[in-house]
Design an enzyme around this catalytic site. Sequence first.
Site, PDB file in Angstrom:
ATOM      1  N   HIS A 173       0.875  -1.074   0.254  1.00 45.73           N
ATOM      2  CA  HIS A 173       0.211  -0.187  -0.399  1.00 45.73           C
ATOM      3  C   HIS A 173       1.156   0.804   0.130  1.00 45.73           C
ATOM      4  O   HIS A 173       2.202   1.105   1.242  1.00 45.73           O
ATOM      5  CB  HIS A 173      -0.746   0.051   1.001  1.00 45.73           C
ATOM      6  CG  HIS A 173      -1.933   0.979   0.790  1.00 45.73           C
ATOM      7  ND1 HIS A 173      -1.923   2.628   0.815  1.00 45.73           N
ATOM      8  CD2 HIS A 173      -2.863   0.598   1.243  1.00 45.73           C
ATOM      9  CE1 HIS A 173      -3.240   2.637   0.949  1.00 45.73           C
ATOM     10  NE2 HIS A 173      -4.208   2.011   0.875  1.00 45.73           N
ATOM     11  N   GLY A 178       2.941  22.070  10.462  1.00 46.86           N
ATOM     12  CA  GLY A 178       4.302  21.907  10.533  1.00 46.86           C
ATOM     13  C   GLY A 178       5.472  22.436   9.886  1.00 46.86           C
ATOM     14  O   GLY A 178       5.121  23.528   9.155  1.00 46.86           O
ATOM     15  N   HIS A 202       9.758  14.888   7.851  1.00 47.00           N
ATOM     16  CA  HIS A 202       9.719  13.846   9.748  1.00 47.00           C
ATOM     17  C   HIS A 202      11.180  13.097   9.275  1.00 47.00           C
ATOM     18  O   HIS A 202      10.803  12.315   8.058  1.00 47.00           O
ATOM     19  CB  HIS A 202       8.935  13.639  10.251  1.00 47.00           C
ATOM     20  CG  HIS A 202       9.311  13.186  11.961  1.00 47.00           C
ATOM     21  ND1 HIS A 202      10.125  12.194  12.083  1.00 47.00           N
ATOM     22  CD2 HIS A 202       9.270  13.419  13.202  1.00 47.00           C
ATOM     23  CE1 HIS A 202      10.181  11.817  13.415  1.00 47.00           C
ATOM     24  NE2 HIS A 202       9.708  12.760  13.880  1.00 47.00           N
ATOM     25  N   THR A 211      12.117  10.362   9.665  1.00 44.05           N
ATOM     26  CA  THR A 211      11.263   8.833  10.336  1.00 44.05           C
ATOM     27  C   THR A 211      10.208   9.088  10.349  1.00 44.05           C
ATOM     28  O   THR A 211       9.731   7.487   9.716  1.00 44.05           O
ATOM     29  CB  THR A 211      12.039   7.746  11.585  1.00 44.05           C
ATOM     30  OG1 THR A 211      11.156   9.071  12.806  1.00 44.05           O
ATOM     31  CG2 THR A 211      13.601   7.907  12.092  1.00 44.05           C
TER      32      THR A 211
END
Lengths: 308, 308
Positions: free
Chosen positions: A81, A162, A167, A169
């Site tokens: 997916h 944000g 990010h 990870t």
Amino acid sequence: MKIVESVPNFSEGRREEVVKEIISQAEGVKGVWILDWSMDIDHNRSVVTLVGSPEPLLDVLFKMTKKAAELIDLRNHRGEHPRMGATDVIPLVPVMGTNMPECVDLSKKLAKRIGEELKIPVYLYEKSATNPHRENLSEIRKGEFEGFFEKIKDPSWKPDFGPENVHPTAGVVAVGAREYLIAFNVNLGTDKIEIAEKIAKAVRYISGGYRYVKAIAVDLKEKGIVQVSMNMTNYRKSPLYRVLETIRREAARYGVPVVGTEIIGMVPMQALIDTAQFYLQLDDFSPSRVIEGCVLEILAKEGAKLSE
Amino acid sequence: MKIVESVPNFSEGRREEVVKEIISQAEGVKGVWILDWSMDIDHNRSVVTLVGSPEPLLDVLFKMTKKAAELIDLRNHRGEHPRMGATDVIPLVPVMGTNMPECVDLSKKLAKRIGEELKIPVYLYEKSATNPHRENLSEIRKGEFEGFFEKIKDPSWKPDFGPENVHPTAGVVAVGAREYLIAFNVNLGTDKIEIAEKIAKAVRYISGGYRYVKAIAVDLKEKGIVQVSMNMTNYRKSPLYRVLETIRREAARYGVPVVGTEIIGMVPMQALIDTAQFYLQLDDFSPSRVIEGCVLEILAKEGAKLSE
């Protein structure tokens, strides 16, 4: 009483202990209930169905996102997916006593908190989208986690909340309000996949079908039949009965019967009311005529403080 | 949370102030909710629909019966509908979290209190009946208020609770647990009453039709159509869709279409689920898949103490 549903998707479908720890953030929380959850090994993804009062639900979703960011490292994630985040997508769906604008507000509140406190870039999608090209989740997700390190630099893909850096990870996450989605499958009494493909094409939006229907053909080899597998993205405007009757008519053209259907997961009461109203030819019927709906409404007005 | 429904019938349909005073016994009571009420001038009768938790509901029904006995004098009552008491009949219907045996127990508790405290003879009927010849309400009511002064002397009509003399002004009352009753009307695209009569005969129990269907033909002169008007006394065993499809087929034999239907009053969610499941050919579906049903169940388990 306001009830909102959320079906957060997490990019972990193999390590059960990780999924359970994410889910544990919702356990025992007053005003939030876990209706269902499932893991998919091939997709390497899990889906949790929650309902709850807006405030505690938002808090739980934030904590689940935080926990997923701690436990999932997308650099090591492989699965069928497509995905772009440890928490990949968080939809908010009005169920009872609330509406779409309120859910849009809630999604922005959650997005802001995820962006600011977890330092994960957030894209608002569907009804919360700040730009039409961000309404469709698959458009946002294009390029996936690996591609986002470039994609995020494109001004048209600046995050809504944000940091402007992926990010390292946990990737990025999509948050948005949307209509209730019903997964509705129609089984056909034939093993000819080309018939299911023709019918899927006839009913789905992208090829000229109903506005709020996504459809694919699926070969159910072990059962010796084929299926039209659908996502009904607005069951009020493209109703189940209308799509089913279209499928029935199209299948009859090949001498093929509808042998059964299935609804995957939960369904709102209104979808059943609409169906009964159509087939029974019921004049003048409303949800307030259903006893359970009426009792829920009354409990809602009383703030559900009845105890017995 | 246990939810029981009751639809008490009072022998007053003309003096609104009297009906309102009876209903006022249920107003503002914690755990009891008035869903609907109506007065009929011709029948000189009113019907109130209440739902609630068992204990407060029983208390409200007792107080309504007491108030009706104070305000209604059957010696002066005339109306088209047969009646035997100021409060004529009090059915108790399991709706949620409860079942028929529990409602039978509740009916006996209420019957005992009415008999002992109000000195009104009480007959248990339907599922609460202590003898098969008392199951059918119309059998109990035969002779009406005026005839009961003789009838009550017959040992086979000794009351189940209360004195063995008819209350001089309030008569006698029937109390019992029964299945949910759905009033379901099917409109036919013709003005020929004989077609509705033939079809009513085809589907009703007494003339060989479905076990739990009572049906009559009604001439809707102002609309220029006729109607098969039904009481569905067990919608799980004689379901709406099956009876409707039978009517549709019988009407087609005369070249007459079904032009619409109506459900009078409230309907349990299960009746809609059964209908949707039949027409959508849904395999494997349960009430726990309906979001609202699920939320109610969760609230029930929590004692409905959620507040927001």
